[in-house]
Design an enzyme around this catalytic site. Structure first.
Site, mmCIF file in Angstrom:
data_model
loop_
_atom_site.group_PDB
_atom_site.id
_atom_site.type_symbol
_atom_site.label_atom_id
_atom_site.label_comp_id
_atom_site.label_asym_id
_atom_site.label_seq_id
_atom_site.Cartn_x
_atom_site.Cartn_y
_atom_site.Cartn_z
ATOM 1 N N ASP A 262 0.871 -1.167 0.000
ATOM 2 C CA ASP A 262 0.000 0.000 0.000
ATOM 3 C C ASP A 262 0.915 1.226 0.000
ATOM 4 O O ASP A 262 2.138 1.126 0.172
ATOM 5 C CB ASP A 262 -0.968 0.002 1.193
ATOM 6 C CG ASP A 262 -2.178 0.913 0.922
ATOM 7 O OD1 ASP A 262 -2.137 1.706 -0.038
ATOM 8 O OD2 ASP A 262 -3.159 0.848 1.673
HETATM 9 C C1 BGC Z 1 -5.055 3.257 0.274
HETATM 10 C C2 BGC Z 1 -5.301 2.217 -0.782
HETATM 11 C C3 BGC Z 1 -5.210 2.834 -2.156
HETATM 12 C C4 BGC Z 1 -3.847 3.482 -2.294
HETATM 13 C C5 BGC Z 1 -3.609 4.071 -3.659
HETATM 14 C C6 BGC Z 1 -3.804 4.079 0.009
HETATM 15 O O1 BGC Z 1 -3.732 5.170 0.849
HETATM 16 O O2 BGC Z 1 -4.963 2.624 1.524
HETATM 17 O O3 BGC Z 1 -6.539 1.599 -0.588
HETATM 18 O O4 BGC Z 1 -5.436 1.867 -3.128
HETATM 19 O O5 BGC Z 1 -3.739 4.510 -1.326
HETATM 20 O O6 BGC Z 1 -4.395 5.156 -3.886
#
Ligand code: BGC
Length: 745
Positions: A262
């Site tokens: 993530d």
């Molecule tokens: C979130 C994810 C997301 C990623 C990319 C993160 O902050 O937890 O769910 O896919 O950002 O945008």
């Protein structure tokens, strides 16, 4: 490209080139108006930008094509860039948020929605969506419950696999589909006290039995990517958790695709105090099998040295790079780097009538009717006032519909004018109050002094309410109050809205229909008692106004069922129907002193999982079982033989529509294992089926119960069933006591 050509390509790449395939950079470093879904400490160097394997947050056919051209021209091996985006519940046509989709209890809604999202996103150059989120969500304080399909592993599994199939289609070569990424592995929803990004403590059996199944269903459905989670699990951050990623994900679940961190989750292992520095964090992530580093300089700045020093083997690196190249290849990017990106196509498909129609249907199926006293709904008078901050609000999508345009959303006012405009029904609209007490404070806020502005709005609203025969109060959370990093300890509607509710509900003999727009279960205080009808609308998306008016007007009888329990008080959270019984369960009537109870609140949900009314009434007969004993066939249990007819019990009920209108009811099968080598939940959902019946009609609904359904993570630390007594329940919500017993022998 053939597998051998891919291997040749890999062999031909320099160490740096290979490493950079594992690096994802934020789209805003490449394009001006890319989505910002996280922040990076340090800007990427030109070298990293030139060689990076992927980016996120960029969409738009023209932009995507230009970016790909630029990138490939500059790349020594002309390897195309992967474009990823959070298409969570809509690209241009926005569907109800996943929690609302869960409430449809209809995987086809999720599948069709995902198909449309993929088609629209692919036409705008997107290759991968970071969806679906398979995190089990049992704590309404956690703002991300909005992105989940709810508190039940079985329902989640069905919805998640349907979404994966919808996004990906039969083949990724099909340019109307995108690759799907299951997230956030694992158990992100179990965060302590519902606070985002924090620790999760889970026993092995709870992890395996409750939290992992929905991810696994998504992987079985063929999801090509998995994303790590931000939380620690029993003290270990997911992005460095070898046991989780190598043993469970890759070995047990047989996941062969790309594992992406993530946003900044690898670097965050330093803040957690799990890695000394970014170099150690990179080594730990590589060992755990994390292929792509999302938006940090961990891999780009450290992998070269780690490989040179022999701390990360080149074999490990090559395996990760190969997985990324294979994904690009399966998407057909080596043959057609622009893939589905086309301005004409995007103009043709995005927000087209057909997509809007499907979204409208999804909205009406997601709405949950919690109260309907004296058949207050459908609306029936000639004078209706729509009052409240949501009466004419465009932001009825969620903070995760990042590529949608709120201007294209249909508000309640727009839909009501369209519907009643040419009729003899007179409508009035009033904002009624401010959405929030303080626009800079997304929390509940404290009413220090009465907001003057709010008072004036309320006065105007009370006038409109007095004029009307029916009032539709349109209330709810502000868009920014749910989603990522939006944990709340007070989950009531904002203060100014409660003031409006109090003022309008104080008018004598007024029929009040309350609509709630929400990204999570809320504590509703006296709203249910004082409302004639109460409809949960979630974050409905583009066609919100239309879908809601379909239900208010009676064109469609509500059929949604709660995907998460609604509590009386926030202190009950986490709250879920499939809890254990305790050694001292609270008696149904009253409460003995020494029982498992709260002094100041019921144990039960105010509205339980699976609950929701229709405009009709249904009668469900007692359960008929085809036999009382199910034999445990060892060959079936070992998986060497498929369960046959003889190994089934058929559990059936007759359901009859005893009301006046055609409506859809959702029959739910729950099973309780009376005793086990580990204690078992009081009920677990094992099946559901929707039946649509005209007034007076009845139908037989039959569920099949077989041995695999009865397995759990036993004292032997494996999934198996144990002989003994079971109770089957079939009813219209998780509190049903319509039951019959059977035995596994
Ligand atoms: C979130 C994810 C997301 C990623 C990319 C993160 O902050 O937890 O769910 O896919 O950002 O945008």
């Amino acid at each position: 490209m053939k597998k051998t050509d891919l291997k040749n390509l890999l062999n031909d790449m320099s160490l740096e080139e290979k490493i950079m395939q594992l690096v994802q950079i934020p789209g805003y470093e490449l394009e001006q108006d890319a989505a910002v879904t996280g922040l990076s400490d340090k800007a990427s160097s030109d070298r990293v930008k030139k060689l990076a394997g992927s980016t996120l947050g960029v969409w738009g056919a023209e932009k995507a094509i230009a970016l790909q051209k630029r990138h490939m021209k500059n790349h020594p091996h002309h390897i195309p860039l992967l474009l990823m985006l959070d298409v969570i519940h809509g690209h241009k046509t926005v569907f109800p948020c996943p929690l609302g989709q869960g409430a449809t209890f209809d995987p086809e809604v999720a599948r069709k929605g995902a198909e449309i999202q993929a088609k629209e996103a692919a036409s705008e150059g997107v290759h991968v969506t970071f969806s679906p989120m398979a995190d089990l969500s049992r704590d309404a304080r956690w703002g991300r419950v909005l992105e989940s399909t709810g508190e039940d592993k079985f329902l989640n599994g069905k919805m998640i696999s349907a979404m994966v199939e919808g996004y990906q289609g039969k083949s990724l070569k099909d340019k109307e589909h995108v690759a799907s990424c299951i997230k956030h592995f694992a158990a992100y929803g179990g965060a302590e006290a519902g606070r985002d990004y924090t620790n999760v403590e889970l026993s092995e059996h709870t992890l395996r039995e409750q939290y992992l199944p929905a991810y696994e269903e998504g992987i079985k459905a063929g999801a090509r990517l998995v994303m790590t989670s931000f939380n620690t699990l029993n003290g270990i951050p997911s992005s460095g958790n070898k046991y989780l990623m190598r043993d469970i994900l890759r070995k047990d679940m047989k996941f062969k695709g790309v594992l992406i961190s993530d946003w900044a989750a690898i670097a965050e292992m330093v803040s957690w105090g799990f890695a000394e520095d970014m170099k150690e964090a990179s080594r730990l992530a590589m060992e755990a099998g994390v292929d792509i580093d999302m938006c940090t300089a961990c891999y780009s700045g450290n992998l070269k040295a780690l490989v040179k020093e022999g701390k990360v083997s080149e074999k490990l690196l090559d395996e990760a790079v190969m997985r990324v190249l294979e994904l690009k290849n399966d998407l057909g990017l080596f043959e057609d780097p622009f893939r589905g990106a086309s301005v004409e196509k995007s103009l043709e498909v995005c927000l087209c009538d057909e997509h809007r129609k499907v979204a409208r249907d999804a909205v009406r199926k997601s709405l949950v009717l919690l109260e309907n006293k004296d058949n207050a709904l459908p609306l029936s008078s000639k004078k209706v006032a729509f009052i409240g901050p949501y009466a004419d609000e465009k932001k009825i999508h969620s903070s995760w519909a990042i590529s949608g345009n709120p201007d294209t959303n249909v508000t309640i006012k727009e839909a009501a004018e369209e519907l009643f405009g040419k009729s003899d029904v007179k409508v009035k609209f009033a904002k009624g109050c401010n959405m929030l007490l303080d626009k800079t404070d997304l929390g509940y806020g404290v009413a220090k002094e009465k907001d003057k502005d709010n008072k004036a709005l309320i006065e105007e609203a009370v006038k409109a309410a007095k004029w009307a025969d029916e009032v539709v109060l349109c209330l709810g959370e502000e868009i920014g109050q749910s989603g990522e990093s939006t944990s709340r300890v007070d989950i009531r509607i904002p203060v100014p809205q409660k003031e409006l509710f109090d003022a309008v509900s104080a008018i004598k003999n007024k029929k009040i229909v309350t609509l709630i727009f929400n990204g999570r279960p809320l504590v509703l205080d006296d709203i249910p008692e004082k409302s004639s009808a109460l409809l949960i609308c979630w974050r409905p998306g583009t066609e919100g106004g239309h879908g809601i008016l379909d239900v208010l007007s009676g064109a469609y009888s509500p059929s949604g069922k709660l995907s998460m329990s609604f509590p009386y008080a926030v202190g009950q959270e986490p709250l879920h129907y499939d809890h254990y019984n305790t050694g001292r369960p609270k008696p149904l009537e009253g409460a003995s002193i020494f029982s498992s109870r709260y002094l100041d609140c019921p144990n039960e949900a105010r509205y339980p999982f699976g609950y929701g009314l229709t405009y009709s009434k249904f009668e469900v007969s007692g359960i008929k079982l085809s036999k009382k004993k199910l034999s445990k066939d060892a060959a079936v249990a070992k998986g060497v033989k498929k369960a046959s007819e003889a190994d089934h019990i058929k559990a059936s009920v007759t359901v009859k529509n005893i009301g006046d209108v055609t409506a859809t009811e959702t029959l739910q099968l729950y099973i309780r294992d009376i005793s086990g080598s580990r204690v078992r939940p009081v009920k677990e959902l094992k099946g559901f089926e929707k039946v649509t019946l005209a007034s007076g009609k009845s139908a037989k609904v039959t569920f099949t119960i077989d041995e695999p359904m009865l397995r759990f993570f036993t004292i032997n630390n494996k999934f198996e069933s144990e002989p003994g007594r079971f109770t089957a329940f079939i009813g219209t919500d998780s509190e049903t006591d319509n039951s019959a017993e059977f035995e596994l022998v």
